[in-house]
Design an enzyme around this catalytic site. Sequence first.
Site, PDB file in Angstrom:
ATOM      1  CE  LYS A 120      -3.888  -2.356   0.220  1.00  0.00           C
ATOM      2  NZ  LYS A 120      -3.673  -3.811   0.218  1.00  0.00           N
TER       3      LYS A 120
HETATM    4  C1  LIG Z   1      -4.921  -4.824   0.723  1.00  0.00           C
HETATM    5  C2  LIG Z   1      -6.390  -4.914   0.814  1.00  0.00           C
HETATM    6  C3  LIG Z   1      -7.042  -5.547   1.890  1.00  0.00           C
HETATM    7  C4  LIG Z   1      -6.308  -6.314   2.947  1.00  0.00           C
HETATM    8  O1  LIG Z   1      -5.368  -5.575   3.642  1.00  0.00           O
HETATM    9  P1  LIG Z   1      -4.424  -6.296   4.715  1.00  0.00           P
HETATM   10  O2  LIG Z   1      -3.853  -5.153   5.483  1.00  0.00           O
HETATM   11  O3  LIG Z   1      -3.406  -7.069   3.936  1.00  0.00           O
HETATM   12  O4  LIG Z   1      -5.289  -7.171   5.559  1.00  0.00           O
HETATM   13  C5  LIG Z   1      -8.421  -5.515   1.942  1.00  0.00           C
HETATM   14  N1  LIG Z   1      -9.147  -4.907   0.987  1.00  0.00           N
HETATM   15  C6  LIG Z   1      -8.563  -4.305  -0.061  1.00  0.00           C
HETATM   16  C7  LIG Z   1      -9.415  -3.622  -1.082  1.00  0.00           C
HETATM   17  C8  LIG Z   1      -7.169  -4.292  -0.193  1.00  0.00           C
HETATM   18  O5  LIG Z   1      -6.600  -3.703  -1.260  1.00  0.00           O
END
Ligand SMILES: *Cc1c(COP(=O)(O)O)cnc(C)c1O
Length: 366
Positions: free
Chosen positions: A173
């Site tokens: 992210k």
């Molecule tokens: C990355 C992501 C998640 C999960 O995030 P984590 O921190 O890895 O649990 C959930 N929803 C979306 C849309 C994502 O892009």
Amino acid sequence: MTGKELWYISQAHASGHLAGDGQFTKKCSAWLEQRIGCQKALLTQSCTAALEMAAILADVQPGDEVIMPSYTFVSTANAFVLRGATPVFVDIRPDTLNIDETKIENAITPRTKVIVPVHYAGVSCEMDTIMDIARRHNLLVIEDAAQGIMSTYKGRPLGSIGHMAALSFHETKNIISGEGGALLINDARFVERAEMIREKGTNRSQFFRGQVDKYTWVDIGSSYLPGEIVAAFLWAQMEEADAINKRRLDIWANYHQWFASLEKAERVRRPTLPRECVHNAHMYYLILPSLGLRTAFIERLKARGIHTVFHYIPLHSSPRGQSIGRAHGDMTHTNNTGERLVRLPLWLGLEEQLADVIAEVVAAAQ
Ligand SMILES: *Cc1c(COP(=O)(O)O)cnc(C)c1O
């Protein structure tokens, strides 16, 4: 890394407090509350954990239905499936690739409890419409803002609009801590219970604030809080959040300019940004004319040492999604996007010259 991550980790160690909710966790949650303008921000071990907490707080029960896009990550659905709910999948808009707000109302039944808008690529869903539908049908809105930090909708930060929201600090992210996330609460009635669910179903947070003289088991819950080492890393990133955002937006804008002529020639489609949305350059994607052309494209770039990837296999067509979920209506845009979207390299350390080389190779490969 942006520079101070290891220094802050050493400070966390020197402070003698490595469990959760120490000084770095407090700095991070205060930053989120201030920047996003939510009632309460609670750091979690992941966005997945934050979504699980939100599902408990929303009191989702077996047999309840939760409306969401099918074009999303599994955690969007799993958090509710863990509570026995049925995910009801609605098609996405062909422009933003977000849930098509005009198709939500038709999917509502007496069992519907929650709508989960997912802000794909950090571009906001049509939140005014979604909040209005929720108000009229007495539903809760939980934003999956995993990709949405620092983006806005009509000037309002993503994560501040729904009743609750979940952020991710996973290393893929924009602002990262390896694994990490946060639950944001905008509806005050959920704050007290959220603290308990996050602390194994105890009132430990109240105990540490001196509000109760012992702590005990008061609710269901789990261990959702991250330790201070993770928060220390995250704090270094938050301090540099504006610089990170700017750098990503520059790379994104550069790609976007490079591919304008390809789009004109109808060889690719570029991302679309509605006027009311300010994005965070979470992702740069292209939509190719067909699955065959996308497969060939990824192969050609791989041969040149450039790693490009497709994205979600729509949940309604996955084994689990088929057995447990329900697609409401036509899923044309979801299926098309699943087959034709490709993501280009976009990360903080991507040097300008390299981004240009990538763009040039992509243009030639198309
Ligand atoms: C990355 C992501 C998640 C999960 O995030 P984590 O921190 O890895 O649990 C959930 N929803 C979306 C849309 C994502 O892009």
